[in-house]
Design an enzyme around this catalytic site. Structure first.
Site, mmCIF file in Angstrom:
data_model
loop_
_atom_site.group_PDB
_atom_site.id
_atom_site.type_symbol
_atom_site.label_atom_id
_atom_site.label_comp_id
_atom_site.label_asym_id
_atom_site.label_seq_id
_atom_site.Cartn_x
_atom_site.Cartn_y
_atom_site.Cartn_z
ATOM 1 N N HIS A 139 -5.493 22.301 12.826
ATOM 2 C CA HIS A 139 -5.282 23.748 12.677
ATOM 3 C C HIS A 139 -3.789 24.054 12.868
ATOM 4 O O HIS A 139 -3.396 24.956 13.618
ATOM 5 C CB HIS A 139 -6.135 24.537 13.676
ATOM 6 N N TYR A 166 -7.700 18.695 22.845
ATOM 7 C CA TYR A 166 -6.773 19.831 22.742
ATOM 8 C C TYR A 166 -5.663 19.685 23.783
ATOM 9 O O TYR A 166 -4.499 19.984 23.531
ATOM 10 C CB TYR A 166 -7.494 21.164 22.954
HETATM 11 C C1 HEM Z 1 -14.732 16.294 18.764
HETATM 12 C C2 HEM Z 1 -14.551 17.359 18.011
HETATM 13 C C3 HEM Z 1 -13.218 18.049 17.825
HETATM 14 C C4 HEM Z 1 -11.936 17.580 17.983
HETATM 15 C C5 HEM Z 1 -11.516 16.176 18.417
HETATM 16 C C6 HEM Z 1 -11.025 18.655 17.682
HETATM 17 C C7 HEM Z 1 -9.646 18.571 17.732
HETATM 18 C C8 HEM Z 1 -8.760 19.635 17.658
HETATM 19 C C9 HEM Z 1 -7.351 19.597 17.998
HETATM 20 C C10 HEM Z 1 -6.599 18.357 18.449
HETATM 21 C C11 HEM Z 1 -6.851 20.851 17.839
HETATM 22 C C12 HEM Z 1 -5.418 21.312 18.122
HETATM 23 C C13 HEM Z 1 -5.355 21.811 19.568
HETATM 24 C C14 HEM Z 1 -3.984 22.286 20.040
HETATM 25 O O1 HEM Z 1 -2.963 21.589 19.863
HETATM 26 O O2 HEM Z 1 -3.916 23.393 20.658
HETATM 27 C C15 HEM Z 1 -7.939 21.678 17.380
HETATM 28 C C16 HEM Z 1 -7.842 23.012 17.098
HETATM 29 C C17 HEM Z 1 -8.921 23.808 16.815
HETATM 30 N N1 HEM Z 1 -10.264 23.455 16.751
HETATM 31 FE FE1 HEM Z 1 -11.014 21.630 17.037
HETATM 32 N N2 HEM Z 1 -11.752 19.777 17.333
HETATM 33 C C18 HEM Z 1 -13.096 19.437 17.419
HETATM 34 C C19 HEM Z 1 -14.175 20.259 17.187
HETATM 35 C C20 HEM Z 1 -14.098 21.591 16.931
HETATM 36 C C21 HEM Z 1 -15.237 22.467 16.805
HETATM 37 C C22 HEM Z 1 -16.718 22.070 16.982
HETATM 38 C C23 HEM Z 1 -14.759 23.684 16.568
HETATM 39 C C24 HEM Z 1 -15.665 24.867 16.405
HETATM 40 C C25 HEM Z 1 -15.434 26.000 15.974
HETATM 41 C C26 HEM Z 1 -13.290 23.609 16.537
HETATM 42 C C27 HEM Z 1 -12.391 24.644 16.334
HETATM 43 C C28 HEM Z 1 -11.022 24.561 16.469
HETATM 44 C C29 HEM Z 1 -10.132 25.704 16.322
HETATM 45 C C30 HEM Z 1 -10.548 27.127 16.013
HETATM 46 C C31 HEM Z 1 -8.832 25.223 16.542
HETATM 47 C C32 HEM Z 1 -7.526 26.031 16.445
HETATM 48 C C33 HEM Z 1 -7.265 26.734 17.736
HETATM 49 C C34 HEM Z 1 -5.895 27.365 17.665
HETATM 50 O O3 HEM Z 1 -5.657 28.228 16.799
HETATM 51 O O4 HEM Z 1 -5.056 26.982 18.498
HETATM 52 N N3 HEM Z 1 -12.928 22.303 16.761
HETATM 53 N N4 HEM Z 1 -9.097 20.925 17.271
#
Ligand code: HEM
Length: 370
Positions: free
Chosen positions: A72, A343
């Protein structure tokens, strides 16, 4: 006295036997502590998934983009408030759900994927991350996606899918054989992918629905626990202009449209909570819940301002899904703790790196000082 003596506290007056036992006890202590660190760092279990490996894999697939989120990566900050309808107070004691409560909110809209400068595309998964600022420093942070279910059930499957879906530089598309092998090994993901593909693609962020996908639990004042999932459901209709046509001229069309919408009038999403029943899957985000489950409209998020990512605003926030106020707890979904850990790893890496401006920087921001 040597260092070893210092450590052992060896006393020339002690018998060789007691010195031996003291040294043996210290040896056990040192080995135990080293082992604990090794276990925590994943060195003793190279097959286990740890947050660093998942984040390494994001970097392997997307290339290096210092300073940006590993997933993202392209986003825009927002601010507004949450107005409670009071209907959530019966099922959760979280203070923001009290009747008439107004809670300041900040947040971020984004596109899934680790490419901070990619052109907006209609089918890229969109996200809405929110941070509710409750009294006394309490917070609720939540990240939500615009898909009906999540494509994988476990962190291990997430790790495998990242590689299987990696675009081939020659074609710009994933290797069909790798994807086939992934779906054969994860039939639940094949079913989820079909649901995701069949979703309605809306014209932009403002008319899109964003879901928690993971299950959580509400805790009522009397201690009753209710399994829940939630969705942020838009009140505004589709934008009139076709983003497909405009995308040719503007690679940030989805973000710029959202910014313009907010400048015209605040953007509203209703927070609709689905109450689970015993037997509804809480540990498998690939499965939808039965459509006849009861929904509660517990309030409205009103976005009144946007701002490009910059020092001190949403850029420097980790929307960890387990930062929850009293009255909401996580479920047994294994993705939740994996998300929290990944995260944090992504945040720690990007926080220590030099920053480049976001691609979404030339939009004339509607709000100052988020
Ligand atoms: C094992 C499963 C998952 C992994 C490894 C993962 C990994 C990540 C990582 C590394 C980030 C960046 C975080 C940062 O630097 O602040 C991220 C952002 C995000 N993830 Fe996931 N994610 C997973 C599952 C999900 C699920 C189930 C959702 C459900 C809605 C989701 C929604 C988001 C959202 C909305 C962001 C952006 C948040 C922002 O704007 O800072 N993710 N994810």
């Amino acid at each position: 006295m040597s260092l070893l003596n210092d450590l052992a506290g060896a006393d020339p007056g002690l018998s060789p036997r007691s010195t031996y036992f003291r040294l043996a006890a210290i040896g056990v202590l040192v080995a135990g502590t080293t082992g604990a660190f090794a276990y925590a760092g994943g060195w003793l279990s190279p097959g286990d998934l740890i947050q660093a490996r998942i984040v390494d894999r994001f970097e392997q697939v997307n290339g290096p983009h210092p300073g940006f989120r590993r997933n993202h990566a392209k986003g825009l900050c927002l601010a507004g408030r949450f107005e409670s309808s009071g209907r959530g107070a019966r099922v959760s004691m979280a203070s923001l759900f009290g009747a008439g409560r107004v809670t300041p909110v900040t947040g971020r809209i984004a596109l899934a994927g680790g490419q901070p400068y990619a052109a907006d595309a209609a089918t890229t998964v969109r996200s809405l991350a929110l941070r509710f600022h409750l009294p006394d420093g309490e917070e609720w942070r939540t990240g939500n996606n615009d898909i009906p279910v999540f494509p994988v059930r476990t962190p291990e499957a997430f790790y495998a899918q990242l590689l299987a879906a990696k675009p081939d530089p020659a074609t710009g598309k994933p290797d069909p054989e790798a994807l086939k092998a992934f779906f054969a090994a994860h039939p639940e993901s094949a079913k989820a992918a079909a649901l995701i593909k069949a979703r309605t693609i809306t014209s932009g962020f403002a008319d899109d629905t964003f879901r928690s996908l993971n299950a959580f639990r509400f805790i009522a004042a009397d201690g009753t626990r209710t399994p829940i999932r939630w969705a942020f459901v838009p009140e505004q209709a589709a934008s009139v202009e076709s983003p497909a046509e405009r995308a040719r001229a503007d690679k940030n069309v989805l973000f710029d449209d959202f910014d313009s919408a907010v400048r015209r009038a605040p953007v509203h999403w209703r927070l609709v909570v689905t109450l689970g029943q015993p037997g509804d899957p809480t540990a498998d985000a690939t499965l939808p819940w039965p459509v006849e489950r009861r929904n509660l409209d517990i309030g409205t998020v009103i976005v009144a301002a946007t701002q490009p990512e910059a020092a001190g605003n949403c850029r420097d926030v980790n929307f960890d899904p387990l930062v929850l106020p009293a009255g909401i707890i996580g479920s047994d979904d294994p993705l939740l703790s994996a998300r929290s850990a990944a995260y944090s790893q992504s945040f720690t890496r990007r926080a220590g790196e030099p920053k480049a401006p976001s691609a979404v920087h030339d939009t004339s921001a509607s709000g100052a000082g988020l």
